[in-house]
Write a protein that holds these residues in place. Sequence first.
Motif, PDB file in Angstrom:
ATOM      1  N   PHE A 116     -29.040  29.085 -53.901  1.00 21.90           N
ATOM      2  CA  PHE A 116     -29.630  29.871 -52.817  1.00 21.90           C
ATOM      3  C   PHE A 116     -30.375  31.072 -53.388  1.00 21.90           C
ATOM      4  O   PHE A 116     -29.927  31.683 -54.356  1.00 21.90           O
ATOM      5  CB  PHE A 116     -28.554  30.392 -51.846  1.00 21.90           C
ATOM      6  CG  PHE A 116     -27.658  29.330 -51.274  1.00 21.90           C
ATOM      7  CD1 PHE A 116     -28.119  28.469 -50.293  1.00 21.90           C
ATOM      8  CD2 PHE A 116     -26.353  29.199 -51.714  1.00 21.90           C
ATOM      9  CE1 PHE A 116     -27.291  27.491 -49.764  1.00 21.90           C
ATOM     10  CE2 PHE A 116     -25.513  28.226 -51.192  1.00 21.90           C
ATOM     11  CZ  PHE A 116     -25.996  27.365 -50.213  1.00 21.90           C
ATOM     12  N   ALA A 117     -31.473  31.435 -52.747  1.00 21.47           N
ATOM     13  CA  ALA A 117     -32.180  32.670 -53.106  1.00 21.47           C
ATOM     14  C   ALA A 117     -31.636  33.857 -52.339  1.00 21.47           C
ATOM     15  O   ALA A 117     -32.123  34.973 -52.488  1.00 21.47           O
ATOM     16  CB  ALA A 117     -33.680  32.519 -52.819  1.00 21.47           C
ATOM     17  N   SER A 118     -30.619  33.618 -51.532  1.00 21.46           N
ATOM     18  CA  SER A 118     -30.090  34.640 -50.622  1.00 21.46           C
ATOM     19  C   SER A 118     -28.626  34.914 -50.914  1.00 21.46           C
ATOM     20  O   SER A 118     -27.942  34.128 -51.574  1.00 21.46           O
ATOM     21  CB  SER A 118     -30.242  34.164 -49.178  1.00 21.46           C
ATOM     22  OG  SER A 118     -29.695  32.851 -49.047  1.00 21.46           O
ATOM     23  N   HIS A 119     -28.132  36.033 -50.402  1.00 25.89           N
ATOM     24  CA  HIS A 119     -26.707  36.346 -50.419  1.00 25.89           C
ATOM     25  C   HIS A 119     -26.087  36.136 -49.033  1.00 25.89           C
ATOM     26  O   HIS A 119     -24.895  35.862 -48.921  1.00 25.89           O
ATOM     27  CB  HIS A 119     -26.478  37.799 -50.836  1.00 25.89           C
ATOM     28  CG  HIS A 119     -26.965  38.118 -52.219  1.00 25.89           C
ATOM     29  ND1 HIS A 119     -28.195  38.702 -52.451  1.00 25.89           N
ATOM     30  CD2 HIS A 119     -26.401  37.921 -53.436  1.00 25.89           C
ATOM     31  CE1 HIS A 119     -28.354  38.864 -53.755  1.00 25.89           C
ATOM     32  NE2 HIS A 119     -27.293  38.404 -54.370  1.00 25.89           N
ATOM     33  N   SER A 120     -26.889  36.274 -47.980  1.00 26.48           N
ATOM     34  CA  SER A 120     -26.380  36.254 -46.616  1.00 26.48           C
ATOM     35  C   SER A 120     -26.285  34.834 -46.062  1.00 26.48           C
ATOM     36  O   SER A 120     -26.758  33.872 -46.670  1.00 26.48           O
ATOM     37  CB  SER A 120     -27.298  37.083 -45.708  1.00 26.48           C
ATOM     38  OG  SER A 120     -28.478  36.370 -45.409  1.00 26.48           O
ATOM     39  N   TRP A 121     -25.682  34.723 -44.886  1.00 31.06           N
ATOM     40  CA  TRP A 121     -25.630  33.445 -44.165  1.00 31.06           C
ATOM     41  C   TRP A 121     -27.014  33.018 -43.696  1.00 31.06           C
ATOM     42  O   TRP A 121     -27.248  31.850 -43.426  1.00 31.06           O
ATOM     43  CB  TRP A 121     -24.681  33.612 -42.965  1.00 31.06           C
ATOM     44  CG  TRP A 121     -24.475  32.371 -42.157  1.00 31.06           C
ATOM     45  CD1 TRP A 121     -23.720  31.288 -42.491  1.00 31.06           C
ATOM     46  CD2 TRP A 121     -25.032  32.086 -40.869  1.00 31.06           C
ATOM     47  NE1 TRP A 121     -23.759  30.345 -41.486  1.00 31.06           N
ATOM     48  CE2 TRP A 121     -24.564  30.818 -40.469  1.00 31.06           C
ATOM     49  CE3 TRP A 121     -25.873  32.788 -39.996  1.00 31.06           C
ATOM     50  CZ2 TRP A 121     -24.901  30.232 -39.265  1.00 31.06           C
ATOM     51  CZ3 TRP A 121     -26.212  32.203 -38.784  1.00 31.06           C
ATOM     52  CH2 TRP A 121     -25.735  30.943 -38.426  1.00 31.06           C
ATOM     53  N   TRP A 122     -27.958  33.961 -43.651  1.00 29.17           N
ATOM     54  CA  TRP A 122     -29.264  33.737 -43.045  1.00 29.17           C
ATOM     55  C   TRP A 122     -30.324  33.217 -44.001  1.00 29.17           C
ATOM     56  O   TRP A 122     -31.478  33.094 -43.623  1.00 29.17           O
ATOM     57  CB  TRP A 122     -29.765  35.041 -42.412  1.00 29.17           C
ATOM     58  CG  TRP A 122     -29.158  35.255 -41.079  1.00 29.17           C
ATOM     59  CD1 TRP A 122     -27.987  35.894 -40.806  1.00 29.17           C
ATOM     60  CD2 TRP A 122     -29.654  34.784 -39.837  1.00 29.17           C
ATOM     61  NE1 TRP A 122     -27.725  35.862 -39.462  1.00 29.17           N
ATOM     62  CE2 TRP A 122     -28.752  35.176 -38.835  1.00 29.17           C
ATOM     63  CE3 TRP A 122     -30.789  34.074 -39.458  1.00 29.17           C
ATOM     64  CZ2 TRP A 122     -28.927  34.886 -37.497  1.00 29.17           C
ATOM     65  CZ3 TRP A 122     -30.971  33.777 -38.125  1.00 29.17           C
ATOM     66  CH2 TRP A 122     -30.058  34.180 -37.160  1.00 29.17           C
ATOM     67  N   PHE A 123     -29.998  32.908 -45.234  1.00 32.20           N
ATOM     68  CA  PHE A 123     -30.995  32.529 -46.228  1.00 32.20           C
ATOM     69  C   PHE A 123     -32.035  33.658 -46.390  1.00 32.20           C
ATOM     70  O   PHE A 123     -31.879  34.744 -45.854  1.00 32.20           O
ATOM     71  CB  PHE A 123     -31.716  31.231 -45.850  1.00 32.20           C
ATOM     72  CG  PHE A 123     -30.813  30.034 -45.727  1.00 32.20           C
ATOM     73  CD1 PHE A 123     -30.435  29.312 -46.852  1.00 32.20           C
ATOM     74  CD2 PHE A 123     -30.353  29.611 -44.491  1.00 32.20           C
ATOM     75  CE1 PHE A 123     -29.613  28.201 -46.751  1.00 32.20           C
ATOM     76  CE2 PHE A 123     -29.521  28.503 -44.376  1.00 32.20           C
ATOM     77  CZ  PHE A 123     -29.151  27.796 -45.513  1.00 32.20           C
ATOM     78  N   GLN A 124     -33.109  33.353 -47.141  1.00 29.26           N
ATOM     79  CA  GLN A 124     -34.277  34.214 -47.214  1.00 29.26           C
ATOM     80  C   GLN A 124     -35.448  33.474 -46.568  1.00 29.26           C
ATOM     81  O   GLN A 124     -35.332  32.300 -46.184  1.00 29.26           O
ATOM     82  CB  GLN A 124     -34.604  34.574 -48.668  1.00 29.26           C
ATOM     83  CG  GLN A 124     -33.621  35.556 -49.312  1.00 29.26           C
ATOM     84  CD  GLN A 124     -34.012  37.014 -49.055  1.00 29.26           C
ATOM     85  OE1 GLN A 124     -34.499  37.360 -47.979  1.00 29.26           O
ATOM     86  NE2 GLN A 124     -33.792  37.872 -50.047  1.00 29.26           N
ATOM     87  N   ALA A 125     -36.598  34.147 -46.435  1.00 28.79           N
ATOM     88  CA  ALA A 125     -37.739  33.557 -45.734  1.00 28.79           C
ATOM     89  C   ALA A 125     -38.185  32.206 -46.301  1.00 28.79           C
ATOM     90  O   ALA A 125     -38.613  31.337 -45.536  1.00 28.79           O
ATOM     91  CB  ALA A 125     -38.909  34.544 -45.723  1.00 28.79           C
TER      92      ALA A 125
END
Length: 392
Positions: A116-125
């Motif tokens: 994942f490029a994100s840390h959150s549950w929401w991903f990144q764009a």
Amino acid sequence: MKKVVFAIFAIAGLLTQGVLNAQEAKEDYVKFGGAVRYNIHDKSWNDDNTDPQFTWDTWRLNVDARTAGVDLSFEYRFYPDGGYHMLHHGYLGYGFNDDLYMKLGVSQVPFGITKFASHSWWFQAPYYVGLEDDYDMGIKFDYTGIENLTLNFAYFHQPEPAGTPGYNSRYSYDIIASGEGTYDADGNFTKPNGMTKETRQFNLRAAYNLSDNVEIGVSGQFGRNYHVNSDEFESSNAYAAHVVANFGDGFNFKGEYISYDFGAIDGSGEEVDVVQMAAYNAAYNVASKANIWVAGLAYTIPVDFGPISSIQPYVDYSVIVKDGETAGGVEFENTEHLVPGMLITAGSIYTYVDYAMGKNNAWLGSWTNGLAAGSPDAEWESRFNINIGYYF
């Protein structure tokens, strides 16, 4: 009763240890797992006064197995609140030696920061335009025979198959294929405006460890989109450069730059500025060309508070800078995505507490054209979200 419970746990422990021993010895095994997730949310753009809402987000089934040296990895997801289901991944894997491993089937596209490029549950764009945690159907090779370097080579002939019949129910976002459709909020089935199929996609990715704590990498994606009406192919490509770094005492940074051109054409073969993409039984428009900037910072704090072992506060930000114009010659508006939050870990229970904010963002208040032309009058919208997942 206590003896029965003890016996169940003892048997489970022996089975788990047997699986681990079999994996180490490359023997045959079958392992079942899954997850159940619940969601609480409150949306700023919801005018029906029903928020906050509590929903059963997901349940999923996982199977991992090996026979005759061939691995199987499979995950299928069900979304009770939306009434649809989908394949997450499913592939056969084979290690030719210690350095070269093959995956045949639906696997993660090697592009940019993985997993994942994100840390959150929401991903990144990038996720919402099919460039983060994407899964497609094809063959992939992972090579680790050069010190500190991981190379990925893949060919994907087509997107992963949709789940629920008649729905665009897939896990990752893809350009809508001819003949697919979606159900609107009233249950009416509609066909998409786009008649384009993703096909014949090659991916190359190289990731190099500068040290135990810093990874840098570059990625290239080269494919062809087939337009059904004009019977023509148009080249599609995307490029990425990334860095992932652990530093200090518990900090993690993820940074990425992406440039993409999805090669969109209309029925007469002329280039257009918008494609239609879909996942999760829903479709929206996306700018066909753009640059994306991604940055995220997290800090892991070990704790000893009841079952909680760590708390990880983070902030993720990404922006899509689009290359397109409306019919009136007005330039497309940027899409912004900002998510401060924290991850609370308690054994195999992971709880994401997010305050997701977006501007011209499809999943945050600007559905149909937020990721395409957007609106110069768009305001920042927000969604407070808690996702509780038990993984087993």
